[in-house]
Each structure stands twice: as structure tokens, then as C-alpha cells.
Design a protein around this motif. Sequence first.
Motif, PDB file in Angstrom:
ATOM      1  N   ARG A 106      34.298 -11.864  19.545  1.00 39.79           N
ATOM      2  CA  ARG A 106      33.678 -11.523  20.828  1.00 39.79           C
ATOM      3  C   ARG A 106      33.534 -12.777  21.677  1.00 39.79           C
ATOM      4  O   ARG A 106      33.302 -13.863  21.170  1.00 39.79           O
ATOM      5  CB  ARG A 106      32.276 -10.930  20.623  1.00 39.79           C
ATOM      6  N   ARG A 107      33.644 -12.565  22.966  1.00 39.73           N
ATOM      7  CA  ARG A 107      33.236 -13.621  23.887  1.00 39.73           C
ATOM      8  C   ARG A 107      32.078 -13.086  24.715  1.00 39.73           C
ATOM      9  O   ARG A 107      32.041 -11.903  25.088  1.00 39.73           O
ATOM     10  CB  ARG A 107      34.397 -14.080  24.769  1.00 39.73           C
ATOM     11  N   HIS A 108      31.088 -13.929  24.961  1.00 39.46           N
ATOM     12  CA  HIS A 108      29.877 -13.546  25.684  1.00 39.46           C
ATOM     13  C   HIS A 108      30.046 -13.932  27.150  1.00 39.46           C
ATOM     14  O   HIS A 108      30.400 -15.074  27.459  1.00 39.46           O
ATOM     15  CB  HIS A 108      28.665 -14.254  25.088  1.00 39.46           C
ATOM     16  N   VAL A 109      29.777 -12.995  28.026  1.00 39.36           N
ATOM     17  CA  VAL A 109      29.941 -13.217  29.467  1.00 39.36           C
ATOM     18  C   VAL A 109      28.556 -13.273  30.106  1.00 39.36           C
ATOM     19  O   VAL A 109      27.729 -12.371  29.900  1.00 39.36           O
ATOM     20  CB  VAL A 109      30.791 -12.101  30.098  1.00 39.36           C
ATOM     21  N   TYR A 110      28.314 -14.339  30.876  1.00 40.91           N
ATOM     22  CA  TYR A 110      27.011 -14.583  31.482  1.00 40.91           C
ATOM     23  C   TYR A 110      27.127 -14.778  32.989  1.00 40.91           C
ATOM     24  O   TYR A 110      28.136 -15.275  33.486  1.00 40.91           O
ATOM     25  CB  TYR A 110      26.384 -15.874  30.936  1.00 40.91           C
ATOM     26  N   ALA A 111      26.056 -14.415  33.681  1.00 40.79           N
ATOM     27  CA  ALA A 111      25.847 -14.859  35.062  1.00 40.79           C
ATOM     28  C   ALA A 111      24.927 -16.069  35.008  1.00 40.79           C
ATOM     29  O   ALA A 111      23.916 -16.066  34.293  1.00 40.79           O
ATOM     30  CB  ALA A 111      25.222 -13.758  35.900  1.00 40.79           C
ATOM     31  N   VAL A 112      25.267 -17.116  35.744  1.00 40.38           N
ATOM     32  CA  VAL A 112      24.494 -18.362  35.740  1.00 40.38           C
ATOM     33  C   VAL A 112      24.222 -18.770  37.179  1.00 40.38           C
ATOM     34  O   VAL A 112      25.096 -18.660  38.041  1.00 40.38           O
ATOM     35  CB  VAL A 112      25.270 -19.484  35.005  1.00 40.38           C
ATOM     36  N   TRP A 113      23.015 -19.262  37.435  1.00 38.17           N
ATOM     37  CA  TRP A 113      22.662 -19.734  38.768  1.00 38.17           C
ATOM     38  C   TRP A 113      21.654 -20.868  38.638  1.00 38.17           C
ATOM     39  O   TRP A 113      21.090 -21.100  37.556  1.00 38.17           O
ATOM     40  CB  TRP A 113      22.086 -18.601  39.628  1.00 38.17           C
ATOM     41  N   ARG A 114      21.439 -21.594  39.707  1.00 38.37           N
ATOM     42  CA  ARG A 114      20.463 -22.677  39.687  1.00 38.37           C
ATOM     43  C   ARG A 114      19.058 -22.084  39.612  1.00 38.37           C
ATOM     44  O   ARG A 114      18.716 -21.172  40.368  1.00 38.37           O
ATOM     45  CB  ARG A 114      20.605 -23.570  40.930  1.00 38.37           C
TER      46      ARG A 114
END
Length: 301
Positions: free
Chosen positions: A268-276
Motif C-alpha cells: 500500500r501507499r498512503h496518500v495525504y493532504a499536507v498544508w502549512r
Amino acid sequence: MLSLERLRILHAIDTYGSVSAAADVLSVTTSAVSQQMAKLERETGQSLLARNGRGVRLTDAGRLLSGHAERILSLVELAHADLEAHRGAAVGELRAGAFPTAVRGLFPEALRELRRAHPQLRTVVHELEPQDQLARLTRGDIDLAIVLDWYNKPLSLPGGLAKAPLLDDIVDVALPAGHRLEDRELIDLVELADEDWIAWPDGGFCHEWLLFTLRGKGIEPRIAHHAEEHATVLALVAAGLGVAVMPRLGRDPMPAGVRITPVRHTMRRHVYAVWRADADRRPAIRAAVDALRRSAGDHPR
């Protein structure tokens, strides 16, 4: 008055350790960085950088000012976030980055929803690799990044960032039709030890993960071809030129001549949303993350 952009450059030198690294992160030339630092030294009346072998180091004054710069840049970002939150609506422009299959697999539906629900918000998407996204996010060139890591190889995030999981993307194996294992319900990677492999471009995060994973199984892979796009990888597989690992996100349509088989020990690869983190209160970011989560919910598991 101190220049905000010059403070950003000084802080980048402090964060990334050299003028050249700061220039790479800021997408400017090293001479431009040096010129801006010379101007900042004239503005402050103090030496901020000192020679250190072939490179430079921050002086005591430079480190002092860099600490202030970090707080100043954080406050600027917080001011933008508070003003947007005060309006109470997702408006203006949101600049997002995402790796290619996330652009294809998640953004069309999410952007359609954002346009419908928030007509005053303009979202601009840039197709970028995860490490490039994080560099641009850190320096403020984009507001939101969609990145990935792997079940056995996490991605290190710089400080000052917040993240939210979107989905776990299962990775299968793509075989050419007629392959000796095409009728198997599950495959062990060790059964592919003698195959030619079609891999991601050399040096990228996903390419390094593939080598790391196969070598962990005692396999020294023969990389026959390198390709970025799923469609190109699948075309090479269909031509019988090798096998490949193939994530499910953004994979369709599947060409004739390719057989997809799950791996026994699921990858599996984990997909994330990232922001400051300073922008955490921006309604635009919250709206975009929510839309992306709903789009991810429609992704086949």
C-alpha cells in the motif's frame, strides 16, 4: 525596513544549510541569493553570513535574525489565514500540488465539487512529485500538497506542516498476457525475481521504494525500462517488455494485453493532504481537503 523576501531567503539558508540548497528550494539562482543577502546585510548593518570552507555559515547575528524571520513569516501566513477565516467563505485562489496519479484519480471530481459549492474559489493544480511539492509548500509557492509514502518507507515531512490522510492505495502487479503467472489469484514478489522490470524514473521517491522493497525480498531487479505515466508503463507491459508494480489510483483504462494480479502480502501507499500549519484556519484548505476525501471515498479498494 526589512524586506520580507530577503528574510525568507535568509531563513531558507538557515533551514537547508547552504546558499545553493536555498536557491534550489526557492527556484532562483545562487547569485540572486547572494545579491539579496548582500542587500539584507546593508539593511541591517551587520554581517549575516561568514565563509565556512567552500560554503557559508550564519553568524550569530544571522541566526538571531533567522529566528525572527521564522516567526515573521509564520505571522504573515497566519494573518492571511485569519483574514480568510474572518470572511467565513472559501474564496480567492488556492494553489495545489499533486503527484500525477492523484491529479488524474482524485482532482477531477474534487475540483468539480469545489467549483459547484464554492464558486468564488479558484483552485489551480500543479502536477509535481512529492519532494518538489514539499519544497514549494514550505516556501509558500503552493498552499496544499497531495503527497504519498509507502507502508514500508515513510516520507519525512518538514516541521510546521499539518496533514490529513486521504486514502490507502493498494498496489498490484501488472503482467503481460500469456505470462506464466497470469492465472494466479495472488503473487509473491519472489516469484518475479528473474523478470525484467519497468520502473519509475531513476532517483525518484517511488523508484527508490521499488528497489528498497525488492531488495528486501532478496531480489536484485533488472530494470529494463523507466517510465513516469501509468499508460506508458502498461503499454510496455502489454508489449511483453517486462512486469511492473501498478497502484490502483488513476490506473484505468486498462489496455488489452495486460493482466493485473494482487500481491500476497498487500503493498500500500498512503496518500495525504499536507498544508502549512499556520494556514490551518483557511476555509479554502478545509473545503479542498473535504472534497478530496469524498473523491478518495469513491476510489476502488
